[in-house]
Every structure is written in structure tokens, then in C-alpha cells.
Design an enzyme around this catalytic site. Structure first.
Site, PDB file in Angstrom:
ATOM      1  N   CYS A   1       0.841  -1.211   0.000  1.00 17.62           N
ATOM      2  CA  CYS A   1       0.000   0.000   0.000  1.00 17.62           C
ATOM      3  C   CYS A   1       0.872   1.254   0.000  1.00 17.62           C
ATOM      4  CB  CYS A   1      -0.918  -0.030   1.226  1.00 17.62           C
ATOM      5  SG  CYS A   1      -1.957   1.434   1.389  1.00 17.62           S
TER       6      CYS A   1
ATOM      7  N   CYS B   1      -0.350   4.164   2.101  1.00 16.65           N
ATOM      8  CA  CYS B   1      -0.112   3.980   3.541  1.00 16.65           C
ATOM      9  C   CYS B   1       1.354   4.200   3.896  1.00 16.65           C
ATOM     10  CB  CYS B   1      -0.484   2.563   3.969  1.00 16.65           C
ATOM     11  SG  CYS B   1      -2.069   2.002   3.344  1.00 16.65           S
ATOM     12  N   ASP B   2       2.262   3.686   3.076  1.00 17.08           N
ATOM     13  CA  ASP B   2       3.657   3.566   3.508  1.00 17.08           C
ATOM     14  C   ASP B   2       4.664   4.403   2.717  1.00 17.08           C
ATOM     15  OD1 ASP B   2       2.824   1.774   5.438  1.00 17.08           O
ATOM     16  OD2 ASP B   2       3.050   0.037   4.120  1.00 17.08           O
TER      17      ASP B   2
HETATM   18  C1  LIG Z   1       0.481  -4.041   4.306  1.00 12.15           C
HETATM   19  C2  LIG Z   1      -0.670  -3.089   4.472  1.00 12.15           C
HETATM   20  C3  LIG Z   1      -0.455  -1.883   5.104  1.00 12.15           C
HETATM   21  C4  LIG Z   1      -1.518  -0.996   5.261  1.00 12.15           C
HETATM   22  N1  LIG Z   1      -1.287   0.180   5.911  1.00 12.15           N
HETATM   23  C5  LIG Z   1      -2.314   1.034   6.104  1.00 12.15           C
HETATM   24  C6  LIG Z   1      -2.108   2.256   6.803  1.00 12.15           C
HETATM   25  O1  LIG Z   1      -1.003   2.583   7.225  1.00 12.15           O
HETATM   26  N2  LIG Z   1      -3.192   3.072   6.954  1.00 12.15           N
HETATM   27  C7  LIG Z   1      -4.441   2.757   6.475  1.00 12.15           C
HETATM   28  O2  LIG Z   1      -5.377   3.522   6.677  1.00 12.15           O
HETATM   29  N3  LIG Z   1      -4.642   1.627   5.799  1.00 12.15           N
HETATM   30  C8  LIG Z   1      -3.638   0.748   5.600  1.00 12.15           C
HETATM   31  N4  LIG Z   1      -3.840  -0.407   4.897  1.00 12.15           N
HETATM   32  C9  LIG Z   1      -5.180  -0.673   4.359  1.00 12.15           C
HETATM   33  C10 LIG Z   1      -6.093  -1.163   5.489  1.00 12.15           C
HETATM   34  O3  LIG Z   1      -5.473  -2.236   6.135  1.00 12.15           O
HETATM   35  C11 LIG Z   1      -7.448  -1.588   4.939  1.00 12.15           C
HETATM   36  O4  LIG Z   1      -8.029  -0.540   4.209  1.00 12.15           O
HETATM   37  C12 LIG Z   1      -8.383  -1.979   6.070  1.00 12.15           C
HETATM   38  O5  LIG Z   1      -7.797  -3.014   6.848  1.00 12.15           O
HETATM   39  C13 LIG Z   1      -9.725  -2.452   5.543  1.00 12.15           C
HETATM   40  O6  LIG Z   1     -10.482  -2.871   6.614  1.00 12.15           O
HETATM   41  P1  LIG Z   1     -11.687  -3.900   6.419  1.00 12.15           P
HETATM   42  O7  LIG Z   1     -12.275  -4.069   7.764  1.00 12.15           O
HETATM   43  O8  LIG Z   1     -12.553  -3.449   5.313  1.00 12.15           O
HETATM   44  O9  LIG Z   1     -11.041  -5.251   5.902  1.00 12.15           O
HETATM   45  P2  LIG Z   1      -9.813  -6.143   6.396  1.00 12.15           P
HETATM   46  O10 LIG Z   1      -8.883  -5.418   7.268  1.00 12.15           O
HETATM   47  O11 LIG Z   1      -9.314  -6.764   5.137  1.00 12.15           O
HETATM   48  O12 LIG Z   1     -10.519  -7.273   7.279  1.00 12.15           O
HETATM   49  C14 LIG Z   1     -11.283  -8.267   6.692  1.00 12.15           C
HETATM   50  C15 LIG Z   1     -11.752  -9.199   7.780  1.00 12.15           C
HETATM   51  O13 LIG Z   1     -12.674 -10.136   7.211  1.00 12.15           O
HETATM   52  C16 LIG Z   1     -12.391 -11.413   7.704  1.00 12.15           C
HETATM   53  N5  LIG Z   1     -12.949 -12.392   6.769  1.00 12.15           N
HETATM   54  C17 LIG Z   1     -12.590 -12.682   5.502  1.00 12.15           C
HETATM   55  N6  LIG Z   1     -13.343 -13.681   5.007  1.00 12.15           N
HETATM   56  C18 LIG Z   1     -14.216 -14.016   5.990  1.00 12.15           C
HETATM   57  C19 LIG Z   1     -15.244 -14.978   6.121  1.00 12.15           C
HETATM   58  N7  LIG Z   1     -15.555 -15.835   5.138  1.00 12.15           N
HETATM   59  N8  LIG Z   1     -15.929 -15.045   7.286  1.00 12.15           N
HETATM   60  C20 LIG Z   1     -15.658 -14.196   8.317  1.00 12.15           C
HETATM   61  N9  LIG Z   1     -14.684 -13.264   8.253  1.00 12.15           N
HETATM   62  C21 LIG Z   1     -13.970 -13.188   7.110  1.00 12.15           C
HETATM   63  C22 LIG Z   1     -10.889 -11.440   7.889  1.00 12.15           C
HETATM   64  O14 LIG Z   1     -10.524 -12.441   8.825  1.00 12.15           O
HETATM   65  C23 LIG Z   1     -10.650 -10.028   8.438  1.00 12.15           C
HETATM   66  O15 LIG Z   1     -10.830 -10.025   9.823  1.00 12.15           O
HETATM   67  C24 LIG Z   1      -2.802  -1.320   4.737  1.00 12.15           C
HETATM   68  C25 LIG Z   1      -3.007  -2.533   4.080  1.00 12.15           C
HETATM   69  C26 LIG Z   1      -1.954  -3.416   3.953  1.00 12.15           C
HETATM   70  C27 LIG Z   1      -2.194  -4.741   3.257  1.00 12.15           C
END
Ligand SMILES: Cc1cc2nc3c(=O)[nH]c(=O)nc-3n(C[C@H](O)[C@H](O)[C@H](O)COP(=O)(O)OP(=O)(O)OC[C@H]3O[C@@H](n4cnc5c(N)ncnc54)[C@H](O)[C@@H]3O)c2cc1C
Length: 328
Positions: free
Chosen positions: A134, A137-138
């Protein structure tokens, strides 16, 4: 075991946990099916410097731990498992995990989108220590550094251009010499003097796991098979995202890339909402995921209130009728 709930949330990233905090504080006793990546994508990164409220930054896993505690404090129940199937054709909706059947009046889908990775052991070991998925982010951590971006699509071009604001040089590594990216994006990248190209090339290894940070990259030319080690300060993997939406195929509308299509956070089924990266191909940030998680919990509450009210009204019109029947 069968569990009956008013609000069930799938996923425990920032969208799911924020939805849980709001639903729990509204006394709806939500259930979070955490999925196998408890805490979501932020658990695989180190410093998070753009989440409001943490002027000195916070480690990704710690931020998620705090959100979890906050959701727990107001009475959220958690199941550490994946949802294996959902039935959305009638209410209560049904969610099945390996050992539970959950009947729920509303469902908030926060299953996120997984960044596609190269699959190298060194990549996962150095994630958050010079390897990133990302740039938004970084990128800031790579001021005056030499970075590589892996990929040939629009995201790779966009992230490379973005990174030129910080890095001293950005080299795009792509396994072919043609691009999936749109012509205009490739041209934009080509005209940027800080961007260099390493085509017909794949990444074999990211160095150096023994040091615990990125010092270089081992690449192989797919035509000549020549292998070389190049010095590097950072590696951005930009080969796409896979929204976690297989469960909903045929039940909810998905776009071409597999993201859930929503109107705000509403899906086409009343009482089913989607928040966070699972419905957001554009912003994909923890704060936007948290924002939509909050919206989904509010929508679920309003939906439940409207239904309770409608039920009360229909009961109050039915009682006099029943009483009238008995009177005769
Ligand atoms: C390496 C990295 C660094 C990042 N750094 C930043 C940063 O510095 N700042 C920032 O704002 N954003 C950052 N991001 C982006 C940020 O992490 C995401 O935008 C955010 O986590 C999205 O949140 P979410 O809850 O939509 O999904 P996610 O964080 O993807 O969570 C998805 C959840 O769904 C669950 N899940 C999946 N399938 C199922 C299923 N079948 N049943 C039940 N649960 C399920 C998973 O276990 C997980 O808990 C980064 C991303 C990455 C990959």
C-alpha cells in the site's frame, strides 16, 4: 450450536470492529464472526501513521487490539472462525461457520479485500519492514530511498507515480513487456523521470530476512534467465486485490473485479449491509473502512427499529380484531 442475533458482522478488520462498537453501544449485542485473519489487514503491517488520534503513529496489530477491546467492552460477542455459507433469500438470514448456525435479523459484511502477494517467504517476513502492499499507507517512510514496484496494472502505475513524491528512484518490475494498465497511465509513468523499468523480469527473493529489513531484491529475466541481486530500500507489491466475496456470488451484486456493489452501505437486500474494503475498490484505507462500518451499524439499527415499529403496529391492529372475534 444455533445462535439467534439481531446484528451479525462478518470480519474483524477496522470496518467490522467499528460496526461492532456502534452496534454494541446501541445495545444490539452484536456477534462478530472474526474470520481467520482476526484484526484484518492492519495486523500484517507495522507503523500506521495516518489513523487520526495517534500523533506518534501506532503499530497496526496494536491498533486492531485496541479496537477489539473497545468492541468487547460494550458487549460484542466474538467467534473465531470463517463464515462458510450464507443464506440471504429470507429473514432471519442464516450464516454457517464450521460449528455454528447463526440466525440474524441484519447482516453487516466486512470481509475485506486481500492484497495479492507474490507468495515468497521473504515477502511475508519483511512485510511492514520495507515490503508494503500500500503506497498511500507507507510511501512516506521511503523519503529519498530507492524502491521497486512490482506489477503492470493501473495500480502499479498509480502507486509508482505516487511514490516519486518521496523516493529518490522508483523501478517498476513487470514480468512482461506489455501492460494491463491503461495506455494513459503507462504514458504518465513513462514520462516521469524518476521512474525506471525492469521488464520481462520476476522477483525471486527479497533480501535480507536475516537483517530483518529490505536491503535488496533478487530478480530473474524470464527471457535470458539471468539472475541478479539489486540494492533496494523498499518493495511495493502492486499486483491487485482480491475482495473476499465468494460467499455472496449469486446472492448479492458484484462488480467485474468482485467487489460488492452498494448504495452507500446498503446492498440490494434490505437488512444486509457491506462496509470497508469489500465494497471499496478506490480508497481502501482503515479510516474509510471504519467510517463505512459506522454507517452500516447505524443503518442496521434504523432497519431494526422500523421493523419493530411495524410489528407493534400490526399487533395493535390485530389485538382488537381478535378481541372482537372472541366477543361474538
Ligand atoms: C500491508 C498493508 C499496510 C496498510 N497500511 C495502512 C495504513 O497505514 N493506513 C491505512 O489507513 N490503511 C492501511 N492499509 C489498508 C487497510 O489495512 C485496509 O483498508 C483496512 O484493513 C480495511 O479494513 P476492512 O475491515 O474493510 O477489511 P480487512 O482489514 O481486510 O478485514 C477483513 C476481515 O474479514 C475477515 N474475513 C474474511 N473472510 C471471511 C469470512 N468468510 N468469514 C468471516 N470473516 C472473514 C478477515 O478475517 C478479516 O478479519 C494497509 C493494508 C496493507 C495490506
Amino acid at each position: 450450536m444455533t445462535i439467534r442475533k439481531k446484528v451479525t458482522i462478518l470480519g474483524s478488520g477496522s470496518a467490522g470492529l467499528t460496526a461492532a462498537i456502534y452496534a454494541a453501544r446501541a445495545d444490539l449485542e452484536p456477534l462478530v464472526v472474526q474470520g481467520l485473519q482476526a484484526g484484518g489487514q492492519l495486523t500484517i503491517t507495522s507503523d500506521v501513521e495516518n489513523f487520526p488520534g495517534f500523533p506518534n503513529g501506532i503499530q497496526g496489530p496494536q491498533l486492531m487490539e485496541e479496537m477489539l477491546k473497545q468492541a468487547e467492552r460494550f458487549g460484542t460477542q466474538f467467534i473465531y472462525d470463517n463464515a462458510e455459507s450464507v443464506e440471504l433469500s429470507q429473514r432471519p438470514f442464516v450464516v454457517r461457520t464450521s460449528s455454528n448456525e447463526i440466525l440474524t435479523d441484519t447482516l453487516i459484511i466486512c470481509t475485506g479485500a486481500s492484497a495479492q502477494l507474490l507468495g515468497l517467504d521473504s515477502e511475508s517476513k519483511l512485510m511492514g519492514h520495507g515490503v508494503s502492499a500500500c503506497a498511500t499507507c507507507d510511501g512516506f517512510f521511503f523519503k529519498d530511498k530507492a524502491v521497486y514496484v512490482v506489477g503492470g496494472g493501473d495500480t502499479a502505475m498509480e502507486e509508482s507515480i505516487f511514490l516519486t513524491s518521496f523516493a529518490s528512484s522508483v523501478t517498476i518490475i513487470h514480468r512482461r513487456d506489455s501492460f494491463r494498465a491503461s495506455k494513459i497511465m503507462v504514458e504518465r509513468a513513462r514520462s516521469n523521470p524518476k521512474i525506471h523499468w525492469l521488464l520481462n523480469t520476476v522477483v525471486e527473493e527479497i533480501l535480507d530476512v536475516s537483517q530483518g529489513s529490505v536491503s535488496g531484491i533478487r530478480v530473474r529475466n524470464v527471457r535470458t534467465r539471468e539472475v541478479q541481486d539489486l540494492p533496494a530500500d523498499g518493495v511495493f507489491v502492486a499486483i491487485g486485490h482480491q475482495p473476499n466475496t465468494e460467499l455472496f456470488v449469486g446472492q448479492l451484486d458484484l462488480d467485474e473485479a468482485g467487489y460488492l456493489i452498494t448504495d452507500g452501505v446498503k446492498t440490494k437486500i434490505a437488512g444486509v449491509y457491506a462496509a470497508g474494503d469489500v465494497q471499496d475498490p478506490l480508497y481502501r484505507q482503515a479510516i474509510t473502512a471504519a467510517g463505512t462500518g459506522c454507517m452500516a451499524a447505524q443503518e442496521a439499527r434504523w432497519f431494526l427499529l422500523a421493523h419493530e415499529e411495524a410489528e407493534r403496529e400490526s399487533n395493535s391492529t390485530q389485538i382488537p380484531q381478535a378481541a372482537a372475534k372472541h366477543a361474538h
